[in-house]
Write an enzyme that holds these catalytic residues in place. Sequence first.
Site, PDB file in Angstrom:
ATOM      1  CG  ASP A 162     -25.864  57.969  -5.218  1.00 55.58           C
ATOM      2  OD1 ASP A 162     -26.797  58.378  -6.001  1.00 55.58           O
ATOM      3  OD2 ASP A 162     -26.046  56.821  -4.646  1.00 55.58           O
ATOM      4  CG  ASP A 191     -29.456  58.461  -8.465  1.00 51.61           C
ATOM      5  OD1 ASP A 191     -30.664  58.969  -8.350  1.00 51.61           O
ATOM      6  OD2 ASP A 191     -29.096  57.368  -8.148  1.00 51.61           O
ATOM      7  CG  ASP A 195     -28.635  59.230  -2.924  1.00 51.90           C
ATOM      8  OD1 ASP A 195     -28.955  60.304  -2.594  1.00 51.90           O
ATOM      9  OD2 ASP A 195     -29.111  58.220  -3.805  1.00 51.90           O
ATOM     10  NE  ARG A 244     -35.560  60.721  -5.039  1.00 53.85           N
ATOM     11  CZ  ARG A 244     -35.144  59.675  -5.648  1.00 53.85           C
ATOM     12  NH1 ARG A 244     -33.784  59.369  -5.539  1.00 53.85           N
ATOM     13  NH2 ARG A 244     -36.072  59.000  -6.204  1.00 53.85           N
TER      14      ARG A 244
END
Length: 519
Positions: A162, A191, A195, A244
């Site tokens: 992240d 990734d 987040d 996302r």
Amino acid sequence: MRQPVTRRLQAALATLALAAAAGGIVLTAPEASAAAGSATGYATQNGGTTGGAGGQTVRATTGTAIHAALCGRAAAGTPIVIEVEGTINHGNTSKVSGSSCNTADGVIELKQISNVTIVGVGGGAVFDQIGIHIRESSNIIIQNVTVKNVKKSGSPTSNGGDAIGMESGVRNVWVDHTTLEASGGESEGYDGLFDMKADTRYVTLSYSILRNSGRGGLVGSSESDVSNGFVTYHHNLYENIDSRAPLLRGGVGHMFNNHYVRINSSGINSRAGARAKVENNYFEDSKDVLGTFYTDAAGYWQADGNTLDNVTWSSPGEDNNPAGPAMESTTTVSIPYAYSADAAGCVPDVVSRTAGAGKGLKVSDGNCTVQPPTEPTPGPTDPTPGPTPGPTDPTPPGGTNLSIGAGSDGSSKASGTSFGHLRDGDLTTYWSPAGSTGHASIKWDSATAVSSVVIREAAGSAGTIGAWRLRDADAGTVLASGDGAGTISFPRTTLRKITFEIVGSTGSPRIAEFETYAG
């Protein structure tokens, strides 16, 4: 024997001096504000987000120097502004130890701390293949930095892949004017860019760029991780993102005035009971920009004022519920803070001139006009703050002082003081934090109703306590906030632990009594 303030300050400066000798850190004078502008959106709630405002300002050019600045503070909550210039990478980021920090190699670690600003200055700050990890922390600002190519597999790896990751009871984070980017998706080792999981709340991402990634970011790591939420995304550019943008599991998200370009598979994915307010965004050359995707656990949305420019939609299915061209709302979402949304038609222009690091921290006035950042509003914003207390040496409310016979704890205490002094009924004894800020708590074995608190300062220190917050430690919510010791009243609340946080002072605070009353 309790150390004088000067000796404790000398110890903190000595730690920073050692780091300076190793290179990468410069001490500068304290500044009145931690970052340009002021927090917006959900970061203004729960007591507000001010970062290191009012604290010492330190310049860092290496990751190790950032860690050293955190470790050189008097306490884990001592405010600090860390100005970063240059490239931060694995080669210059090492663990630093100290009582006010918990750092690690290979990642910028903001763990079990509070009241910190990291801001890029000068020629810019680039975190190259190294992520920023926020864990068990609160009141954090990250502004005007670039974080790129952070990997979870391959070499080198950092922060689980992240760019910026938050987890485990994180509260009040404002990330502003940043550039977060990858160079591919999971198969290339990357990734998420942004987040949040494991009970992370009251976050704003504003005026930022997220691009070239398989995953923009998530709120909640699984269908059962639904304790996160209250996140605002505004004036951001999502460009060349597969999915996302964001993925929202549970909680509430507010997305306004974002520009979405080339969302390749799915965009705002509201699922597992989440509710998203999606307004005045511009979606361009994209697919399935809003809905519930890859699950039968439904989420909901309220969509208003958005522009769709060459957006395509897939057909509904068992695990696929796109909002479709009409983007019909499935719920209503009430927003507790004030904001001004630009018309969707001007969003591409406004975002192109304001979003990302190195743009001069320019913002929109809500009328499609770009302007310099506004000055911060003094003090935190709270939707339901308690009254500002009166003068010191207050008259206590009627009834029994519930602190007598209760328990107590708090942040690191100065040598020679005791948490027990907070509740012994003796005004000649006191508790004092190790630095100029800190927190103290009264706790009970069973749930107890409380509606007022009296904070009494010790003789000779009246007027030392400045800004403060009173929290329900069970729920993590702010019951009241204000300035100066005295009587604090708030709606009657049943809890097992109540915490008084000192976030500003004019010296070394000394609390003789932390009294609690049912009212």
